[in-house]
Design a protein around this motif. Structure first.
Motif, PDB file in Angstrom:
ATOM      1  N   GLY A 124       0.811  -1.201   0.000  1.00  0.00           N
ATOM      2  CA  GLY A 124       0.000   0.000   0.000  1.00  0.00           C
ATOM      3  C   GLY A 124       0.850   1.259   0.000  1.00  0.00           C
ATOM      4  O   GLY A 124       2.047   1.222  -0.274  1.00  0.00           O
ATOM      5  N   THR A 125       0.221   2.389   0.327  1.00  0.00           N
ATOM      6  CA  THR A 125       0.895   3.686   0.285  1.00  0.00           C
ATOM      7  C   THR A 125       1.559   3.998   1.616  1.00  0.00           C
ATOM      8  O   THR A 125       0.937   3.861   2.675  1.00  0.00           O
ATOM      9  CB  THR A 125      -0.094   4.803  -0.059  1.00  0.00           C
ATOM     10  OG1 THR A 125      -0.665   4.542  -1.343  1.00  0.00           O
ATOM     11  CG2 THR A 125       0.610   6.164  -0.087  1.00  0.00           C
ATOM     12  N   TRP A 126       2.813   4.406   1.546  1.00  0.00           N
ATOM     13  CA  TRP A 126       3.579   4.836   2.717  1.00  0.00           C
ATOM     14  C   TRP A 126       4.112   6.238   2.472  1.00  0.00           C
ATOM     15  O   TRP A 126       4.391   6.616   1.337  1.00  0.00           O
ATOM     16  CB  TRP A 126       4.750   3.881   2.992  1.00  0.00           C
ATOM     17  CG  TRP A 126       4.330   2.533   3.487  1.00  0.00           C
ATOM     18  CD1 TRP A 126       3.925   1.476   2.724  1.00  0.00           C
ATOM     19  CD2 TRP A 126       4.279   2.104   4.841  1.00  0.00           C
ATOM     20  NE1 TRP A 126       3.609   0.410   3.520  1.00  0.00           N
ATOM     21  CE2 TRP A 126       3.825   0.769   4.823  1.00  0.00           C
ATOM     22  CE3 TRP A 126       4.568   2.710   6.060  1.00  0.00           C
ATOM     23  CZ2 TRP A 126       3.659   0.034   6.000  1.00  0.00           C
ATOM     24  CZ3 TRP A 126       4.412   1.970   7.222  1.00  0.00           C
ATOM     25  CH2 TRP A 126       3.951   0.648   7.186  1.00  0.00           C
ATOM     26  N   TYR A 127       4.246   6.995   3.556  1.00  0.00           N
ATOM     27  CA  TYR A 127       4.781   8.353   3.462  1.00  0.00           C
ATOM     28  C   TYR A 127       6.162   8.391   4.088  1.00  0.00           C
ATOM     29  O   TYR A 127       6.353   7.943   5.225  1.00  0.00           O
ATOM     30  CB  TYR A 127       3.870   9.346   4.189  1.00  0.00           C
ATOM     31  CG  TYR A 127       2.490   9.446   3.585  1.00  0.00           C
ATOM     32  CD1 TYR A 127       2.213  10.348   2.563  1.00  0.00           C
ATOM     33  CD2 TYR A 127       1.461   8.625   4.043  1.00  0.00           C
ATOM     34  CE1 TYR A 127       0.952  10.432   2.019  1.00  0.00           C
ATOM     35  CE2 TYR A 127       0.198   8.701   3.497  1.00  0.00           C
ATOM     36  CZ  TYR A 127      -0.055   9.608   2.480  1.00  0.00           C
ATOM     37  OH  TYR A 127      -1.315   9.690   1.935  1.00  0.00           O
ATOM     38  N   LEU A 128       7.107   8.909   3.343  1.00  0.00           N
ATOM     39  CA  LEU A 128       8.450   9.127   3.873  1.00  0.00           C
ATOM     40  C   LEU A 128       8.441  10.493   4.563  1.00  0.00           C
ATOM     41  O   LEU A 128       8.299  11.524   3.916  1.00  0.00           O
ATOM     42  CB  LEU A 128       9.493   9.122   2.742  1.00  0.00           C
ATOM     43  CG  LEU A 128      10.926   9.404   3.175  1.00  0.00           C
ATOM     44  CD1 LEU A 128      11.455   8.325   4.082  1.00  0.00           C
ATOM     45  CD2 LEU A 128      11.833   9.576   1.968  1.00  0.00           C
ATOM     46  N   VAL A 129       8.544  10.506   5.885  1.00  0.00           N
ATOM     47  CA  VAL A 129       8.438  11.728   6.677  1.00  0.00           C
ATOM     48  C   VAL A 129       9.790  12.067   7.273  1.00  0.00           C
ATOM     49  O   VAL A 129      10.399  11.251   7.972  1.00  0.00           O
ATOM     50  CB  VAL A 129       7.383  11.577   7.800  1.00  0.00           C
ATOM     51  CG1 VAL A 129       7.286  12.862   8.615  1.00  0.00           C
ATOM     52  CG2 VAL A 129       6.032  11.222   7.202  1.00  0.00           C
ATOM     53  N   MET A 130      10.284  13.257   6.984  1.00  0.00           N
ATOM     54  CA  MET A 130      11.571  13.723   7.473  1.00  0.00           C
ATOM     55  C   MET A 130      11.382  15.030   8.221  1.00  0.00           C
ATOM     56  O   MET A 130      10.839  15.986   7.671  1.00  0.00           O
ATOM     57  CB  MET A 130      12.542  13.941   6.310  1.00  0.00           C
ATOM     58  CG  MET A 130      13.928  14.392   6.742  1.00  0.00           C
ATOM     59  SD  MET A 130      14.804  15.255   5.416  1.00  0.00           S
ATOM     60  CE  MET A 130      13.849  16.750   5.331  1.00  0.00           C
ATOM     61  N   LEU A 131      11.761  15.035   9.507  1.00  0.00           N
ATOM     62  CA  LEU A 131      11.611  16.238  10.325  1.00  0.00           C
ATOM     63  C   LEU A 131      10.177  16.763  10.289  1.00  0.00           C
ATOM     64  O   LEU A 131       9.937  17.967  10.284  1.00  0.00           O
ATOM     65  CB  LEU A 131      12.582  17.331   9.870  1.00  0.00           C
ATOM     66  CG  LEU A 131      14.069  17.045  10.068  1.00  0.00           C
ATOM     67  CD1 LEU A 131      14.903  18.138   9.414  1.00  0.00           C
ATOM     68  CD2 LEU A 131      14.406  16.942  11.539  1.00  0.00           C
ATOM     69  N   GLY A 132       9.215  15.848  10.245  1.00  0.00           N
ATOM     70  CA  GLY A 132       7.814  16.236  10.233  1.00  0.00           C
ATOM     71  C   GLY A 132       7.280  16.608   8.862  1.00  0.00           C
ATOM     72  O   GLY A 132       6.104  16.950   8.733  1.00  0.00           O
ATOM     73  N   MET A 133       8.132  16.542   7.811  1.00  0.00           N
ATOM     74  CA  MET A 133       7.715  16.898   6.454  1.00  0.00           C
ATOM     75  C   MET A 133       7.613  15.646   5.597  1.00  0.00           C
ATOM     76  O   MET A 133       8.422  14.726   5.722  1.00  0.00           O
ATOM     77  CB  MET A 133       8.723  17.851   5.810  1.00  0.00           C
ATOM     78  CG  MET A 133       8.940  19.149   6.530  1.00  0.00           C
ATOM     79  SD  MET A 133      10.122  20.217   5.634  1.00  0.00           S
ATOM     80  CE  MET A 133      11.622  19.242   5.768  1.00  0.00           C
TER      81      MET A 133
END
Length: 390
Positions: free
Chosen positions: A28-37
């Motif tokens: 499925g869909t995953w979000y790559l989150v860096m420093l809250g972004m």
């Protein structure tokens, strides 16, 4: 900070196809989150392939593959292979992975690898903003849809605190760094004030303070919190970031203003509060440049309602143009109580060498309403100016 973000973005590019493995279905869909972004989104497929879309200025789709062999995971993106360790629930970037990225010398021998995982995560939920939205805000002060200036300031402060924690874990070898065995630095609270006012949707507690660095070394204000309590001592609200502040870097003897707010739980009544301020020693060579304010004043505009403005005049006494000039102004009542803070800045605009500028900002309408309801009159202004040097 921009150099640090650039380094982390480069790291994210390599990690973009790395899923957070779970014992259940990870497709499925995953979000790559860096420093809250949100730095990117990708679709993880059960056949060992995935598609990544980077959330940059020019969205790019990247195809990748991944394999699992025992505890070792190998990610291949555009011919580059990245080894990671699988612990049964997540993927960890270890020293081998750092070396594969060529970042082992850049990050330094004293780097705690756990710091990377605290700044980079893969989640089913997106970040508060995207990398592109953050870039647009930095470059042209364009607010992301649904975000206010206060929201963006809070996001930046959270990001800065995380980066500073990472930098503080590095072994810089600086002879001027405070000893790890020495006492932890403390902030001196010169003056403070707390009150409860009506917020945009519910009552909120407001803590304002003037703080000073009375330590022998530079410090960074790293963590803050405001806890609201009822008459029985129960927690009825909590805020964990600065809603407004001056520079968080303080040289010995320097002072700044800060403000923390916390929403009151529905139906609760505030009887007391506790404000906690934590600072860390600066063990790397970067800090904001303090600027002198030659004139700070309160301006009053009478009309349908009374509006209050702070005005602070700053001169660039250096021989080079300065960008990212900021001013924080504290407004006090006639009896000297802190009422509100305003902040204004030039962002990417420059103040030429030898030039003078007056920065003006208005008091928060919530603070003005509180003053009216409690027969208080904004009367005094004190301001600090600084240039962000990261």
């Amino acid at each position: 900070m921009k150099k640090t973000l650039a380094l982390l973005l480069a790291l994210c590019m390599m990690l973009a196809a790395v899923p957070v493995m779970a014992e259940e279905d990870v497709s499925g869909t995953w979000y790559l989150v860096m420093l809250g972004m949100t730095a990117g989104t990708f679709d993880l497929r059960a056949d060992g392939t995935c598609t990544l879309e980077l959330a940059m200025d020019d969205p790019t789709n990247v195809e990748g593959t991944w394999t699992l062999d025992g505890e070792k995971v190998s990610i291949t993106v555009e011919g580059n292979s990245l080894p990671l360790t699988y612990d049964g629930t997540s993927l960890q970037l270890d020293a081998e992975g750092i070396a594969a990225l060529g970042l082992d010398s850049s990050l330094g021998a004293g780097m705690d690898m756990s710091m990377i995982s605290s700044m980079i995560q893969l989640s089913r939920e997106p970040g508060k903003i995207t990398v592109k939205e953050f870039s647009d805000y930095q470059d042209s002060s364009t607010l992301p849809e649904g975000k206010t200036e206060e929201d963006m300031q809070a996001i930046q402060m959270e990001m800065m605190a995380t980066v500073m924690s990472m930098m503080g874990s590095l072994d810089t070898g600086s002879s001027s760094a405070p000893s790890a065995d020495g006492p932890a630095p403390e902030l001196t609270v010169v003056e403070d004030n707390f009150y409860v006012r009506e917020g945009f949707s519910q009552p909120e507690g407001v803590y304002l303070a003037k703080v000073q660095n009375d330590n022998a070394d530079p410090i960074y204000i790293s963590e803050v919190s405001l806890i609201l309590q009822d008459k029985d001592g129960n927690e009825i609200g909590k805020g964990e970031y600065l809603s407004n502040s001056g520079s968080r870097y303080l040289e010995p003897g320097e002072a700044t203003f800060l403000c923390i707010t916390a929403d009151v739980n529905d139906g609760a009544e505030v009887a007391d509060h506790a404000a906690n301020l934590t600072c860390s020693p600066i063990t790397y060579q970067t800090a904001d440049l303090s600027m002198e304010v030659s004139d700070a004043q309160l301006r009053v505009e009478e009309g349908y309602s009374t509006n209050y403005y702070t005005a602070a005049t700053v001169t660039n006494t250096t021989d080079a143009p300065l960008s990212r000039l900021n001013v924080v102004s504290a407004v006090r009542s006639a009896d000297g109580k802190l009422l509100d803070l305003t902040t204004s800045g030039l962002y990417q605009n420059e103040l030429a060498a030898g030039s003078t500028i007056t920065l003006v900002d208005s008091l928060d309408s919530r603070a003005v309403t509180y003053c009216t309801e409690n027969n208080l009159t904004p009367d005094q202004v004190e301001a600090f100016a600084w240039v962000e040097t990261y």
